[in-house]
Design an enzyme around this catalytic site. Structure first.
Site, PDB file in Angstrom:
ATOM      1  N   CYS A   1       0.807  -1.226   0.000  1.00  0.00           N
ATOM      2  CA  CYS A   1       0.000   0.000   0.000  1.00  0.00           C
ATOM      3  C   CYS A   1       0.840   1.276   0.000  1.00  0.00           C
ATOM      4  O   CYS A   1       0.320   2.362  -0.258  1.00  0.00           O
ATOM      5  CB  CYS A   1      -0.943   0.003   1.202  1.00  0.00           C
ATOM      6  SG  CYS A   1      -2.122  -1.369   1.193  1.00  0.00           S
TER       7      CYS A   1
ATOM      8  N   HIS B   1      -2.895   7.130   2.737  1.00  0.00           N
ATOM      9  CA  HIS B   1      -3.361   5.920   2.064  1.00  0.00           C
ATOM     10  C   HIS B   1      -4.743   5.559   2.594  1.00  0.00           C
ATOM     11  O   HIS B   1      -4.961   5.486   3.812  1.00  0.00           O
ATOM     12  CB  HIS B   1      -2.381   4.774   2.302  1.00  0.00           C
ATOM     13  CG  HIS B   1      -2.987   3.429   2.075  1.00  0.00           C
ATOM     14  ND1 HIS B   1      -3.648   3.105   0.911  1.00  0.00           N
ATOM     15  CD2 HIS B   1      -3.063   2.332   2.875  1.00  0.00           C
ATOM     16  CE1 HIS B   1      -4.100   1.868   1.011  1.00  0.00           C
ATOM     17  NE2 HIS B   1      -3.755   1.381   2.181  1.00  0.00           N
TER      18      HIS B   1
ATOM     19  N   ASN C   1     -10.409   0.408  -0.231  1.00  0.00           N
ATOM     20  CA  ASN C   1      -8.949   0.385  -0.095  1.00  0.00           C
ATOM     21  C   ASN C   1      -8.351  -0.174  -1.377  1.00  0.00           C
ATOM     22  O   ASN C   1      -8.415  -1.370  -1.636  1.00  0.00           O
ATOM     23  CB  ASN C   1      -8.566  -0.482   1.110  1.00  0.00           C
ATOM     24  CG  ASN C   1      -7.060  -0.574   1.323  1.00  0.00           C
ATOM     25  OD1 ASN C   1      -6.273  -0.257   0.436  1.00  0.00           O
ATOM     26  ND2 ASN C   1      -6.652  -1.024   2.493  1.00  0.00           N
TER      27      ASN C   1
END
Length: 337
Positions: free
Chosen positions: A115, A257, A287
């Site tokens: 990520c 993020h 996500n």
């Protein structure tokens, strides 16, 4: 250290697959969780998933094409693609994407930084430009996490989504809107199993697909991931702000993020970023791992929400464990028609 040359964001692009899955839609409706349960724990109301046969490379091509167009279709020296879900174990996906974009025999490679990938990709592109090794770098982040998620595991199935984002970096001056000021990266390999696919790699090959589904899909230690993400994103954000000598109240755009809304809120609170300077889109897109930051940037750019030159802080944490932050001023990007 002062540099006379800086990397400047000249174009932003994104791509979301057309299939939208709401919390109450199949297959999530079969996980014995409610829409409220998902929203209160993650902040997510919907996400986009690819249809079978669509790869991360396909999304990267579309995001890259949009970013290049907005940058005026410059000559690219390097393509960096960050992804957790490459089209193939081998070869890398970046060369194929570069070819699809008509960039010829340009240097191209993948980065695996989970990520945190976009912060790693931006740091890589920035370093190539500052060193004089490149005049223009295309940084891509593309993920099809639905392809590595166990649909019966509510800890991951309700969270992860698909999408791609891209940024064009060109050589420029440090005082220009869009100039990257600095980046900081880190890792802690002792936490390698915070988020892991246990089977299918060289340590545990599974050529016949005999490993249990749970070992062939992404598994995450949720509570531990939450704690580590908050700590590392907070620390790297604070240290980067100190490095570039930006008081936190001078930061007009904070983009973390998009992992979990509670993580984002906690980090922003600890760093001291006021609510009106925090931006995200996790509610609409879920996500998307390394693609999440450029997806938010493209939303803000198209809406004209952030003024060119605004001090901007990007920060991320991902499995590995890896983390990163980038300080830049908001770019001045016009749509090219």
């Amino acid at each position: 250290m002062a540099f006379s040359t800086a990397s400047v964001v000249a174009g932003i692009g994104s791509c979301l697959p057309p299939r939208i899955v709401h919390n109450s839609d199949p297959p999530l409706s079969g996980l014995d969780v409610t829409d409220e349960w998902i929203r209160t724990r993650t902040g997510i109301e919907r996400r986009c998933w690819v249809e079978p046969g669509t790869g991360s490379g396909d999304l990267a091509v579309e995001a890259g094409r949009a970013a290049l167009e907005r940058a005026g279709d410059p000559s690219v020296d390097l393509v960096v693609l960050t992804t957790t879900t490459p089209d193939h174990h081998s070869p890398a996906t970046a060369p194929w994407v570069a070819a699809q974009l008509g960039l010829g025999t340009v240097a191209a490679f993948d980065i695996a930084a989970a990520c945190s990938g976009f912060t790693y990709g931006m740091a890589m592109g920035d370093a190539w430009i500052r060193s004089g090794s490149a005049e223009c770098v295309l940084v891509l982040a593309a993920e099809t996490l639905s392809t590595i998620t166990d649909p019966s595991d509510r800890g991951t199935a309700v969270v992860f989504a698909d999408g791609a984002g891209a940024a064009v970096l060109r050589s420029g001056r440090p005082d220009e809107p869009g100039a990257v000021q600095a980046a900081r990266l880190g890792s802690d390999g002792t936490q390698w199993d915070l988020a892991v696919i246990r089977a299918g790699g060289s340590r545990r090959p599974d050529p016949q697909g005999l490993a249990p589904l749970a070992d062939r899909c992404l598994r995450m230690r949720g509570p531990d991931m939450f704690a580590h993400a908050v700590r590392r994103m907070t620390d790297v954000s604070r240290s980067l702000l100190q490095q570039v000598e930006w008081p936190v109240d001078s930061v007009g755009a904070f983009i973390g993020h998009q992992a979990n809304q509670r993580i984002l809120d906690k980090v922003a609170d600890l760093v001291g970023v006021p609510p009106d300077s925090r931006f995200g889109n996790i509610r609409q897109v879920g996500n998307t791992s390394s693609a999440s930051i450029p997806l938010v940037m493209d939303d803000l750019m198209q809406a004209g929400t952030v003024t060119a030159g605004t001090r901007t802080l990007l920060t991320a944490f991902g499995g590995g464990a890896v983390w990163g932050a980038v300080a830049l001023t908001w770019p001045d990007i016009k749509h090219n028609h």
